[in-house]
Design a protein around this motif. Structure first.
Motif, PDB file in Angstrom:
ATOM      1  N   LEU B 219       8.748  77.452  55.196  1.00 19.27           N
ATOM      2  CA  LEU B 219       7.902  77.153  56.358  1.00 19.27           C
ATOM      3  C   LEU B 219       8.323  75.835  57.019  1.00 19.27           C
ATOM      4  N   LEU B 220       8.669  74.851  56.171  1.00 20.95           N
ATOM      5  CA  LEU B 220       9.135  73.563  56.720  1.00 20.95           C
ATOM      6  C   LEU B 220      10.428  73.752  57.507  1.00 20.95           C
ATOM      7  N   ALA B 221      11.317  74.601  56.980  1.00 18.74           N
ATOM      8  CA  ALA B 221      12.598  74.826  57.654  1.00 18.74           C
ATOM      9  C   ALA B 221      12.382  75.416  59.040  1.00 18.74           C
ATOM     10  N   LYS B 222      11.457  76.359  59.132  1.00 20.66           N
ATOM     11  CA  LYS B 222      11.195  76.969  60.445  1.00 20.66           C
ATOM     12  C   LYS B 222      10.547  75.948  61.372  1.00 20.66           C
ATOM     13  N   LYS B 223       9.613  75.185  60.851  1.00 15.93           N
ATOM     14  CA  LYS B 223       8.921  74.195  61.676  1.00 15.93           C
ATOM     15  C   LYS B 223       9.897  73.125  62.186  1.00 15.93           C
ATOM     16  N   ALA B 224      10.901  72.810  61.361  1.00 17.73           N
ATOM     17  CA  ALA B 224      11.887  71.790  61.745  1.00 17.73           C
ATOM     18  C   ALA B 224      12.647  72.209  63.003  1.00 17.73           C
ATOM     19  N   LEU B 225      12.741  73.522  63.247  1.00 17.64           N
ATOM     20  CA  LEU B 225      13.461  74.017  64.432  1.00 17.64           C
ATOM     21  C   LEU B 225      12.746  73.669  65.730  1.00 17.64           C
ATOM     22  N   LEU B 226      11.468  73.359  65.634  1.00 13.21           N
ATOM     23  CA  LEU B 226      10.666  73.140  66.846  1.00 13.21           C
ATOM     24  C   LEU B 226      10.797  71.728  67.403  1.00 13.21           C
ATOM     25  N   ARG B 227      11.331  70.810  66.598  1.00  9.23           N
ATOM     26  CA  ARG B 227      11.488  69.432  67.096  1.00  9.23           C
ATOM     27  C   ARG B 227      12.532  69.408  68.206  1.00  9.23           C
ATOM     28  N   PRO B 228      12.227  68.784  69.345  1.00  6.36           N
ATOM     29  CA  PRO B 228      13.230  68.743  70.417  1.00  6.36           C
ATOM     30  C   PRO B 228      14.515  68.051  69.954  1.00  6.36           C
ATOM     31  N   LEU B 229      15.661  68.515  70.505  1.00  9.22           N
ATOM     32  CA  LEU B 229      16.965  67.994  70.086  1.00  9.22           C
ATOM     33  C   LEU B 229      17.118  66.508  70.392  1.00  9.22           C
ATOM     34  N   ASP B 230      16.420  66.031  71.437  1.00  6.94           N
ATOM     35  CA  ASP B 230      16.592  64.627  71.823  1.00  6.94           C
ATOM     36  C   ASP B 230      15.524  63.730  71.191  1.00  6.94           C
ATOM     37  N   GLU B 231      14.785  64.260  70.225  1.00  3.63           N
ATOM     38  CA  GLU B 231      13.761  63.461  69.553  1.00  3.63           C
ATOM     39  C   GLU B 231      14.242  63.171  68.133  1.00  3.63           C
ATOM     40  N   PRO B 232      14.533  61.888  67.818  1.00  2.28           N
ATOM     41  CA  PRO B 232      15.063  61.594  66.487  1.00  2.28           C
ATOM     42  C   PRO B 232      14.020  61.792  65.386  1.00  2.28           C
ATOM     43  N   ASN B 233      14.506  62.080  64.174  1.00  2.00           N
ATOM     44  CA  ASN B 233      13.607  62.172  63.016  1.00  2.00           C
ATOM     45  C   ASN B 233      12.916  60.820  62.840  1.00  2.00           C
ATOM     46  N   PRO B 234      11.592  60.795  62.707  1.00  2.00           N
ATOM     47  CA  PRO B 234      10.882  59.509  62.586  1.00  2.00           C
ATOM     48  C   PRO B 234      11.240  58.729  61.312  1.00  2.00           C
ATOM     49  N   GLU B 235      11.783  59.406  60.291  1.00  2.48           N
ATOM     50  CA  GLU B 235      12.130  58.708  59.045  1.00  2.48           C
ATOM     51  C   GLU B 235      13.609  58.306  59.066  1.00  2.48           C
ATOM     52  N   PRO B 236      13.892  56.998  59.029  1.00  2.00           N
ATOM     53  CA  PRO B 236      15.280  56.532  59.156  1.00  2.00           C
ATOM     54  C   PRO B 236      16.237  57.170  58.141  1.00  2.00           C
ATOM     55  N   ASP B 237      15.789  57.355  56.897  1.00  2.00           N
ATOM     56  CA  ASP B 237      16.654  57.937  55.868  1.00  2.00           C
ATOM     57  C   ASP B 237      17.029  59.378  56.219  1.00  2.00           C
ATOM     58  N   LEU B 238      16.033  60.141  56.689  1.00  2.00           N
ATOM     59  CA  LEU B 238      16.299  61.537  57.061  1.00  2.00           C
ATOM     60  C   LEU B 238      17.166  61.603  58.314  1.00  2.00           C
ATOM     61  N   ARG B 239      16.939  60.648  59.233  1.00  2.00           N
ATOM     62  CA  ARG B 239      17.734  60.593  60.462  1.00  2.00           C
ATOM     63  C   ARG B 239      19.217  60.441  60.110  1.00  2.00           C
ATOM     64  N   GLU B 240      19.494  59.560  59.147  1.00  2.00           N
ATOM     65  CA  GLU B 240      20.870  59.307  58.727  1.00  2.00           C
ATOM     66  C   GLU B 240      21.463  60.551  58.039  1.00  2.00           C
ATOM     67  N   LYS B 241      20.649  61.204  57.213  1.00  2.00           N
ATOM     68  CA  LYS B 241      21.112  62.421  56.529  1.00  2.00           C
ATOM     69  C   LYS B 241      21.406  63.531  57.544  1.00  2.00           C
ATOM     70  N   GLU B 242      20.538  63.660  58.543  1.00  2.00           N
ATOM     71  CA  GLU B 242      20.748  64.678  59.581  1.00  2.00           C
ATOM     72  C   GLU B 242      22.061  64.425  60.308  1.00  2.00           C
ATOM     73  N   ARG B 243      22.303  63.161  60.640  1.00  2.00           N
ATOM     74  CA  ARG B 243      23.520  62.799  61.374  1.00  2.00           C
ATOM     75  C   ARG B 243      24.764  63.126  60.534  1.00  2.00           C
ATOM     76  N   GLU B 244      24.701  62.748  59.248  1.00  2.00           N
ATOM     77  CA  GLU B 244      25.842  62.977  58.350  1.00  2.00           C
ATOM     78  C   GLU B 244      26.165  64.472  58.208  1.00  2.00           C
ATOM     79  N   LEU B 245      25.114  65.267  57.975  1.00  2.00           N
ATOM     80  CA  LEU B 245      25.347  66.693  57.731  1.00  2.00           C
ATOM     81  C   LEU B 245      25.739  67.432  59.018  1.00  2.00           C
ATOM     82  N   LEU B 246      25.171  67.012  60.145  1.00  2.00           N
ATOM     83  CA  LEU B 246      25.543  67.623  61.435  1.00  2.00           C
ATOM     84  C   LEU B 246      27.032  67.429  61.705  1.00  2.00           C
ATOM     85  N   GLU B 247      27.503  66.213  61.413  1.00  2.00           N
ATOM     86  CA  GLU B 247      28.922  65.874  61.592  1.00  2.00           C
ATOM     87  C   GLU B 247      29.800  66.802  60.728  1.00  2.00           C
ATOM     88  N   LEU B 248      29.369  66.990  59.484  1.00  2.00           N
ATOM     89  CA  LEU B 248      30.140  67.861  58.571  1.00  2.00           C
ATOM     90  C   LEU B 248      30.127  69.315  59.047  1.00  2.00           C
TER      91      LEU B 248
END
Lengths: 188, 298
Positions: B219-248
């Protein structure tokens, strides 16, 4: 991108044969003529008919099958949105259809080994259309009618008359595979 | 003040409050849902459209550029001609936030399903809901998938997601061992995107649900799809993880429609929840480029 090759469906007789033999994976194609939609449920029915020795609802020799379940036609249009669905779900049915003379299928995504072998054995093509471009592709459809299995709704077999339908050859009859060039896992 | 006058005043105040208090009717809900279904299926959210435009600007592979160009043309055409963006107009998925003080008149679930029935009919959208065994199509795209959450306040927020089958088929839930950690999560996601290849219509959006239980992760995975692409993750650690994995993910070279290129994923979003000391649940929800969703506040 290479200059698109204009071809006409169905791919019958020596003219059709020549097209199948001449196209190569990676070629761009503009297809005009008559094609038939069929997706999961229609394939199951076709398979059962052929297995029972009964005739298919359309001439399979030279036919081009489009893996597509369109949206309903709004007033004044022949069809709604009409892009391709994912092809691997139809892999189990493709060899039998090829054996009955189907010369090309249109979908999206890679095909399994059994289909790639069948394309070579039965001299047929697999084309890719752009997934998620259903409004754009519908603009190439001039006429549409439900030909068989109307009870299947969006999964019924539709006969489509298309003009300059933009395609890419993914698998050719010589064993060429556009996805193979990227060396990615081909099955989900 | 006389007691009779006081009683009168109290009655009047109660009456005024009742008139001010908002009552949301089933009819209002159905009408709003029908509108959402039609609108979301014809127009891409602006952030997704921008994501496709930026991908085109960055992409050098001519085949990939051709496909991205077609997708932008398709979006323009769908808007102009009032056609669905894609023939797969999805199962109708709803994330509903109901204010604890909101007052409803009628059955919320029935009202949403009625909205789906109307929207999918009136909008000439494809009906894709069927029985899993008989495969018989329900004919009106109901029942909808409805996720209901109680929130503070007195509003009703309804978010609609038209979820296509091709990308949903490529999604997975797995239960990793805690020791596999972030490296294990990255491996699983990269393996999934590579195996999915061109099937789910890349460029993708990827929603990751990390932690929770088996069903909470999904359910969290589906809900995560709803966040707009130009809105950063509010948690800095998750923001960094998202950036790293997106790059890969974008380094895999899958590209638009799996035919090679840089544009494999427009955005990768993470939502996390606490999990059992024995588990590391991971859900990967794959979304095609036609990421159609819209919301309304009642």
């Amino acid at each position: 991108m290479s200059r698109p090759v204009k071809i006409t469906a169905p791919l019958q007789g020596s003219a059709g044969e020549q097209i199948v033999e001449s196209l190569r994976a990676g070629d761009s194609v503009l297809l005009s003529g008559v094609i038939y939609t069929a997706r999961d449920a229609a394939h199951q029915r076709l398979f059962r008919l052929l297995r029972a020795g009964e005739p298919a609802p359309f001439e399979l020799r030279g036919a081009v099958i489009y893996y597509c379940g369109p949206t309903p036609a709004p007033p004044g249009r022949p069809i709604g949105s009409a892009g391709p669905t994912t092809s691997y779900r139809m892999d189990a049915f493709a060899p039998l259809l090829h054996a009955h003379g189907v010369k090309a299928t249109i979908g999206k995504g890679p095909r399994g080994q059994e289909v790639r072998d069948s394309l070579r054995e039965h001299r047929a093509l697999y084309f890719g259309a752009t997934g998620g471009a259903g409004a754009l592709l519908a603009a190439c459809v001039q006429e549409a009618r439900v030909l068989a299995f109307p009870d299947l709704g969006p999964e019924a077999i539709h006969e489509l008359k298309v003009e300059d339908f933009p395609l890419l050859v993914i698998n050719d009859a010589q064993g060429g595979d556009l996805f193979g060039l990227f060396e990615l896992g081909s099955r989900p | 003040m006389l007691s009779g006058q006081r009683a009168c005043l109290v009655r009047e105040i109660r009456l005024q409050n009742a008139m001010l208090e908002k009552i949301i009717t089933a009819e209002e809900i159905s009408a709003a849902v029908a509108e959402l279904c039609v609108k979301a299926n014809r127009r891409l959210p602006p952030d997704v459209l921008r994501g496709l435009e930026e991908s085109l600007a960055r992409e050098h592979n001519p085949g990939a550029r051709e496909i991205l160009g077609q997708l932008l043309q398709n979006a323009a055409l769908a808007g102009e001609k009032d056609l669905p963006l894609c023939q797969d107009t999805g199962l109708a998925v709803f994330f509903v936030e109901l204010g604890q003080e909101a007052r409803l008149r009628g059955d919320l679930y029935a009202a949403i399903n009625e909205g789906v029935r109307r929207g999918y009919g009136r909008g000439f959208l494809r009906k894709s809901s069927c029985d899993p065994f008989t495969r018989e199509n329900s004919g009106d795209n109901t029942p909808a998938i409805i996720h209901l959450e109680l929130v503070p306040g007195s509003n009703l927020r309804i978010c609609f997601l038209a979820k296509g089958g091709g990308s949903e088929n490529m999604s997975r839930v797995t239960m990793l061992a805690p020791a596999q950690g972030w490296p294990g999560i990255k491996d699983f996601v990269l393996g999934r995107v590579r195996a999915a290849g061109g099937n789910p219509c890349p460029p993708l959006l990827i929603g990751l649900g990390i932690g929770g239980t088996f069903e909470r992760a999904a359910l969290l995975a589906k809900k995560a799809l709803l966040r707009p692409l130009d809105e950063p993750n509010p948690e800095p650690d998750l923001r960094e993880k998202e950036r790293e994995l997106l790059e890969l993910v974008n380094g895999l070279g899958v590209g638009p429609m799996g035919l090679g290129g840089r544009a494999t994923c427009l955005g990768l979003h993470i939502l996390k929840a606490n999990c059992h000391i024995a588990s590391l649940p991971l859900a990967v929800n794959i979304q095609c480029h036609s990421a159609r969703h819209a919301a309304v506040l009642l």
